[in-house]
Design a protein around this motif. Structure first.
Motif, PDB file in Angstrom:
ATOM      1  N   LYS A 114       0.830  -1.201   0.000  1.00  0.00           N
ATOM      2  CA  LYS A 114       0.000   0.000   0.000  1.00  0.00           C
ATOM      3  C   LYS A 114       0.864   1.251   0.000  1.00  0.00           C
ATOM      4  N   HIS A 137      -0.302   7.485   7.213  1.00  0.00           N
ATOM      5  CA  HIS A 137      -1.099   7.605   8.434  1.00  0.00           C
ATOM      6  C   HIS A 137      -0.585   8.705   9.345  1.00  0.00           C
ATOM      7  N   ASN A 163      -8.705   4.470  13.037  1.00  0.00           N
ATOM      8  CA  ASN A 163      -7.661   3.882  12.203  1.00  0.00           C
ATOM      9  C   ASN A 163      -8.097   2.490  11.751  1.00  0.00           C
ATOM     10  N   GLU A 164      -7.199   1.780  11.051  1.00  0.00           N
ATOM     11  CA  GLU A 164      -7.567   0.481  10.495  1.00  0.00           C
ATOM     12  C   GLU A 164      -7.839  -0.584  11.553  1.00  0.00           C
ATOM     13  N   SER A 165      -7.354  -0.378  12.765  1.00  0.00           N
ATOM     14  CA  SER A 165      -7.643  -1.339  13.831  1.00  0.00           C
ATOM     15  C   SER A 165      -8.879  -0.929  14.624  1.00  0.00           C
ATOM     16  N   ARG A 166      -9.628   0.055  14.100  1.00  0.00           N
ATOM     17  CA  ARG A 166     -10.894   0.528  14.662  1.00  0.00           C
ATOM     18  C   ARG A 166     -10.716   1.225  16.010  1.00  0.00           C
ATOM     19  N   GLY A 196     -11.248  -4.299   6.385  1.00  0.00           N
ATOM     20  CA  GLY A 196     -10.457  -3.156   5.961  1.00  0.00           C
ATOM     21  C   GLY A 196     -11.132  -2.258   4.956  1.00  0.00           C
TER      22      GLY A 196
END
Length: 197
Positions: A114, A137, A163-166, A196
């Motif tokens: 990414k 990020h 974020n991506e880990s919520r 994701g």
């Protein structure tokens, strides 16, 4: 009608915040691309890795008019043909019609890593710069508090950015919840979010 109106309010709020964040991120990376171009053109023998480190980016590619990488901060990509993958081909095709281009954050064609890329035209091709996930990020974290601080959804609603880990990164009027799980504000993450999306 109430349900439809509520969905429209939510959709508008989400789209506005997403647009603001993407716009700020795009402008920031494009500004870096222009600075890298200016420094490279004033000294073509400059070390690209030093240039990347100085500007806080992961990657710099010097690309010729045929879409082949001539120099790069990555080893083993010289003469890589950017027209072979959809993701990189978008730069070659778009920069034939306009002076600069910023691509959305996503997997790159070469290996799926990414990245977020921006590029600006030069006399003989273009210069492309890119953030990796960590750098992208970090930049977003600097902006998201500004985008949530004074925004409300309806009268009492709020914006929460995770974020991506919520985990909550920023939230309207409640930045003391930064780092907390989204479940702490009563939201159960749907399967798409867990994947994701």
């Amino acid at each position: 009608m109430a349900k439809i109106e509520t969905q429209e309010v939510f959709t508008t709020a989400i789209n506005d915040v997403e647009g603001d964040i993407n716009g700020k991120s795009d402008a920031h990376l494009l500004e870096i691309a222009r600075k890298v171009k200016a420094e490279y053109e004033s000294n073509p023998s400059i070390d690209l890795q030093e240039l990347a480190d100085r500007h806080g980016i992961m990657e710099i590619n010097i690309v010729n008019s045929q879409g082949k990488i001539q120099k790069s901060t990555e080893s083993g990509v010289e003469n890589y043909d950017m027209t072979k993958q959809d993701q990189s081909r978008e730069f070659v095709e778009t920069l034939q019609k306009q002076d600069s281009f910023v691509q959305k954050y996503g997997p790159r064609g070469k290996d799926g890593t990414k990245r977020k890329y921006a590029a600006v035209n030069t006399d003989g091709g273009f210069i492309q710069v890119g953030y990796d996930a960590e750098q992208f990020h970090k930049i977003l974290d600097e902006y998201v508090i500004d985008f949530t601080q004074n925004r409300h959804v309806g009268t009492n609603g709020f914006i929460a950015i995770c974020n991506e880990s919520r985990s909550i990164v920023a939230m309207t009027d409640r930045n003391n919840l930064a780092g907390a799980s989204i479940s702490e504000i009563g939201i159960v993450a749907p399967e798409e979010m867990k994947e994701g999306k």
